[in-house]
Design a protein around this motif. Sequence first.
Motif, PDB file in Angstrom:
ATOM      1  N   HIS A 149      42.578  64.251  67.527  1.00 46.81           N
ATOM      2  CA  HIS A 149      42.052  63.335  68.700  1.00 46.81           C
ATOM      3  C   HIS A 149      41.318  64.031  69.493  1.00 46.81           C
ATOM      4  O   HIS A 149      41.257  64.732  70.731  1.00 46.81           O
ATOM      5  N   PRO A 150      39.861  63.890  68.838  1.00 44.27           N
ATOM      6  CA  PRO A 150      38.723  64.648  69.557  1.00 44.27           C
ATOM      7  C   PRO A 150      38.526  64.245  71.006  1.00 44.27           C
ATOM      8  O   PRO A 150      37.680  64.836  71.697  1.00 44.27           O
ATOM      9  N   ALA A 176      42.408  73.780  73.110  1.00 47.19           N
ATOM     10  CA  ALA A 176      43.661  73.358  73.541  1.00 47.19           C
ATOM     11  C   ALA A 176      43.424  72.052  74.396  1.00 47.19           C
ATOM     12  O   ALA A 176      44.342  71.119  74.666  1.00 47.19           O
ATOM     13  N   LEU A 177      42.080  71.809  74.802  1.00 50.57           N
ATOM     14  CA  LEU A 177      41.612  70.255  75.077  1.00 50.57           C
ATOM     15  C   LEU A 177      41.868  69.127  73.982  1.00 50.57           C
ATOM     16  O   LEU A 177      42.447  68.227  74.163  1.00 50.57           O
ATOM     17  N   VAL A 178      41.797  69.385  73.044  1.00 43.28           N
ATOM     18  CA  VAL A 178      41.940  68.549  71.599  1.00 43.28           C
ATOM     19  C   VAL A 178      43.491  68.418  71.630  1.00 43.28           C
ATOM     20  O   VAL A 178      43.910  67.341  71.295  1.00 43.28           O
ATOM     21  N   ALA A 179      44.300  69.645  71.598  1.00 40.93           N
ATOM     22  CA  ALA A 179      45.697  69.265  71.512  1.00 40.93           C
ATOM     23  C   ALA A 179      46.130  68.640  72.703  1.00 40.93           C
ATOM     24  O   ALA A 179      47.305  67.764  72.547  1.00 40.93           O
ATOM     25  N   GLY A 227      47.384  73.329  76.006  1.00 38.46           N
ATOM     26  CA  GLY A 227      47.223  72.056  75.664  1.00 38.46           C
ATOM     27  C   GLY A 227      48.417  71.063  76.469  1.00 38.46           C
ATOM     28  O   GLY A 227      47.822  70.185  77.085  1.00 38.46           O
ATOM     29  N   VAL A 228      49.495  71.596  76.475  1.00 43.00           N
ATOM     30  CA  VAL A 228      50.542  71.103  77.405  1.00 43.00           C
ATOM     31  C   VAL A 228      50.215  70.897  78.416  1.00 43.00           C
ATOM     32  O   VAL A 228      50.422  69.931  79.249  1.00 43.00           O
ATOM     33  N   LEU A 229      49.722  72.195  79.101  1.00 38.91           N
ATOM     34  CA  LEU A 229      49.263  72.152  80.709  1.00 38.91           C
ATOM     35  C   LEU A 229      48.188  71.087  80.858  1.00 38.91           C
ATOM     36  O   LEU A 229      48.375  70.542  82.042  1.00 38.91           O
TER      37      LEU A 229
END
Length: 588
Positions: free
Chosen positions: A136-137, A45-48, A81-83
């Motif tokens: 986008h890591p 989720a962080l990468v997203a 990821g959105v949040l």
Amino acid sequence: MTDAPRLAGTIVDALRWRRDHEPDAVALVSPDGAETTCRQWYDRALVAAYGLVARGVRPGDPVLLVADDRHWSDFAVSYVGVLLAGGVAVPVPVALYPAIAATPQPLLGAVTVRHGELQVPDGPWPVVADLDLAGHPEAPSPLPELHGSDPAEISFTAGTEGPPKAVLSSHDTLTVRYTAEESPSQPGDGSGYLLVLPFGNTFAHTVFIDAMQTPGARLYVAGGFRPEDFVDRLCRAPIEVTFLVPAMVEALLRTPDLPWDKAGPVEVVCVSGAPVRAEALAYLGQVLPHATVVNSYCSTEAWPAGTDWAYTPDEAVNAGRPWECREVRVIAGDGTIAAPGDTGRVQLRTRGVRARRTVALSGRLPALGPDAVAAWVGTDDLGFLDDHGRLHLIGRRGDVFTVGGLQIAPAQLEAVLLRHPAVRDAVVLPSPHPSLGAIPVALVVPSGEVTRRELLRVVIDEVGADRAPRAVYFVPAVPRSAAGKVVRADAAELLARVRRVEAALRDEATVVSYLAGVVAELVNGVEAPDGWTNFFEHGGDSLAALRLCRRIKSDYGVAVQAREVAENPALRDLAEVVTEQLRRAEDR
């Protein structure tokens, strides 16, 4: 339950706590058996989130997440990821997306994320595949700090009575279960949740949010519902808690020889989404004797306020008492609080919690200010409170109609019909009447030998002739949404079609008259003078013939081919073709 997540003001905080304290615990199991741990969920989720920020998503921007039942696990990653990016997550079933994309003045700043192989039509927002967000890591810029009052998501009502309404929630609304004392019917730590409800359903999303925030919880996503597959899951996986809607319970009840004796140690079965028959709850109690069967009630607009009731054979209540820190009241027609036993419109609220807000899908999203805290939220449901403060649901406000001064609640009549062993499904609709205003009419899906007269007699014996349906029509299926709710507009169209078919079977001349009217619409606006009129001589061509075939299919439910129009150009001869098809369908 560990108290750390109770301090969380956002969903992200709750999942981050799980990542830090139980990183290798399995949190998600997809329909194909693939497992996702708490660490994997959060890190992906962080990468997203980085990918969304790189594509211009800013705090408060809506991000439409298009998915279906097969993509729960991928959606779960994108949702968080959105949040993390500070955006507002908008879960959208793929079938609903075209209607949202057609909004005349669309949401500003929105982005659409499609999952897996799903394709979405062109719309007003840029579209990105979920897999493309993984490029986008590292963060292109610091992620925003989140607060409980920030907008978190937009959910949609079922839309069974009109266009779905969009409802905006803040983070602290979604995490309220972990900042207040929990309802005793909620599952404890380490529960295996089985989710068979469809993607986009409010109840399903509530289960998803709860499982995400519950330490030790493992969410098994089935990817759809079939009675045989559902029971098989209970036999193969360690499921303690599962969630159903009434239509699913009815389907289980009607499916013979299910291996319930091999099911695992299910502790809680929660049924929600519509009024449910006591017989259906009793069935669950019989086949899962060690489980607590809970009848739960909430609405998209009013969540997290709601009620529930643990079923017991000697006391059937179809909604129950409010959850902890929640309140329910019933408002009479004159706007006053209804007395116990009197029917009115149900209102719900959660004390000290920001209420959800219905919003337009255009322009900028509004802020959820302090004025929304602890606000009463009106539902479209009718019910009454008994002397013990327990809620009993009657039905949807838009479904209830008046027959000669009497209020008719279709759900009550449907429950009587469904108790008949030869009835698989049923819906009751109003039909216009010159003196009474309307009369109730039933569409029934039979599962065995039964007559209309027998069904009418059963209902009259229970509710009286004044309230019973005046007519019964047998149909192959009742139109329902993915969550099992009756789509009443489609049911009304089905009733009109059934009546046309019955009229055609009684008198072929009605089909000739119908064809003459349709030909006038499709060709030159001039109605055919008689049954011997030739379709092509009257101005028809091959394209008009195809359109005529589509209309016949829509209005009568039978397939007539363009070649049959060519072979039977006289409307009287074509009417014979249609009538013969109807007779064959009736025989089947």
